[in-house]
Design an enzyme around this catalytic site. Sequence first.
Site, PDB file in Angstrom:
ATOM      1  N   LEU A   1       0.807  -1.231   0.000  1.00  8.32           N
ATOM      2  CA  LEU A   1       0.000   0.000   0.000  1.00  8.32           C
ATOM      3  C   LEU A   1       0.836   1.276   0.000  1.00  8.32           C
ATOM      4  O   LEU A   1       0.370   2.311  -0.462  1.00  8.32           O
ATOM      5  CB  LEU A   1      -0.927   0.029   1.229  1.00  8.32           C
ATOM      6  CG  LEU A   1      -1.995  -1.054   1.336  1.00  8.32           C
ATOM      7  CD1 LEU A   1      -2.875  -0.808   2.556  1.00  8.32           C
ATOM      8  CD2 LEU A   1      -2.851  -1.117   0.074  1.00  8.32           C
ATOM      9  N   TYR A   2       2.053   1.219   0.544  1.00  7.30           N
ATOM     10  CA  TYR A   2       2.814   2.458   0.745  1.00  7.30           C
ATOM     11  C   TYR A   2       4.233   2.361   0.176  1.00  7.30           C
ATOM     12  O   TYR A   2       4.749   1.274  -0.028  1.00  7.30           O
ATOM     13  CB  TYR A   2       2.845   2.806   2.236  1.00  7.30           C
ATOM     14  CG  TYR A   2       1.460   2.831   2.839  1.00  7.30           C
ATOM     15  CD1 TYR A   2       0.535   3.801   2.451  1.00  7.30           C
ATOM     16  CD2 TYR A   2       1.050   1.857   3.743  1.00  7.30           C
ATOM     17  CE1 TYR A   2      -0.756   3.803   2.966  1.00  7.30           C
ATOM     18  CE2 TYR A   2      -0.240   1.857   4.263  1.00  7.30           C
ATOM     19  CZ  TYR A   2      -1.132   2.829   3.868  1.00  7.30           C
ATOM     20  OH  TYR A   2      -2.402   2.827   4.364  1.00  7.30           O
ATOM     21  N   ASN A   3       4.832   3.554  -0.031  1.00 10.84           N
ATOM     22  CA  ASN A   3       6.148   3.634  -0.663  1.00 10.84           C
ATOM     23  C   ASN A   3       7.311   3.369   0.270  1.00 10.84           C
ATOM     24  O   ASN A   3       8.342   2.851  -0.151  1.00 10.84           O
ATOM     25  CB  ASN A   3       6.375   5.040  -1.225  1.00 10.84           C
ATOM     26  CG  ASN A   3       5.602   5.250  -2.491  1.00 10.84           C
ATOM     27  OD1 ASN A   3       5.363   4.297  -3.229  1.00 10.84           O
ATOM     28  ND2 ASN A   3       5.194   6.478  -2.735  1.00 10.84           N
TER      29      ASN A   3
END
Length: 230
Positions: free
Chosen positions: A158-160
Amino acid sequence: MAPFSSVFLGVWGVFVVILIKESTPVSWEEWWTYDGISGPAFWGLINPEWWLCNKGRRQSPVNLEPTQLLFDPNLQPLHLDKHRINGVLANTGHSVVFAVENDTRHPVNISGGPLSYRYQFHEIHLHFGADDRIGSEHTVDGHAFPAELQIFGFNSQLYNNFSDALHKAQGIVAVSLLLQLGDLSNPELRTFTQQLDKIKYGGERFDNVTNSGVTVRRGGVAINLAKTII
Ligand SMILES: *[C@@H]1O[C@H](CO)[C@@H](O)[C@H](O)[C@H]1NC(C)=O
Ligand SMILES: *[C@@H]1O[C@H](CO)[C@@H](O)[C@H](O)[C@H]1NC(C)=O
Ligand SMILES: *[C@@H]1O[C@H](CO)[C@@H](O)[C@H](O)[C@H]1NC(C)=O
Ligand SMILES: *[C@@H]1O[C@H](CO)[C@@H](O)[C@H](O)[C@H]1NC(C)=O
């Protein structure tokens, strides 16, 4: 005895104020401890931004109560990739932290167990005490362990990155390993402990650490890991 204690408290209060004024800038990040007047019971009071520490009902440190736990027969083993990874070992003043290199090309993934996403290993925190009876941050039935290793990862589906995921839903996973004293030293844990004399003081860091893995055996109430190596 009561008047004496209030005199003592008064003097202590002045002492703190002077310290704050003399050594500017003082970061709130550095002002918490695990005991006494800046310990967990006061975290919500010493910094207004940490109010949740006082009002929250699901706050760390956690005391696991074995009698309250439910057995989950469907829980799968947690999976951690088993390759070497380079990083920086630092003394933060609160714990020893191993942080993975920023530009690591082969991340160590954490998945399985109760996790619905794949998480990317980011850092390890090592907690221990001046005394072997009180090293762990979390407790089981009120008992502390000699040390505790916490493995943190961010949700890479979901996230970098870790800072992006930090305050987001399903952003961070923390796997806590409660350590016991044994007769033989653990070679993987020694990767860390061997370097500790290079980072004796808060703020010091050591850049050339290869973590060859931490081996965890099944056992303990908190940990549901099969033999896992990162
Ligand atoms: C990664 O980058 C951040 C910010 O640029 C820095 O604070 C941190 O120390 C770096 N981590 C490592 C392990 O070098
Ligand atoms: C770990 O996850 C990344 C994606 O975040 C993937 O590219 C990589 O192949 C995975 N590593 C292993 C060993 O499966
Ligand atoms: C983390 O990801 C966010 C969002 O994509 C980005 O703005 C930020 O620069 C990244 N931080 C680092 C340290 O790479
Ligand atoms: C890191 O340490 C290894 C030996 O442990 C050494 O061979 C290597 O040159 C060191 N790397 C750096 C960048 O200092």
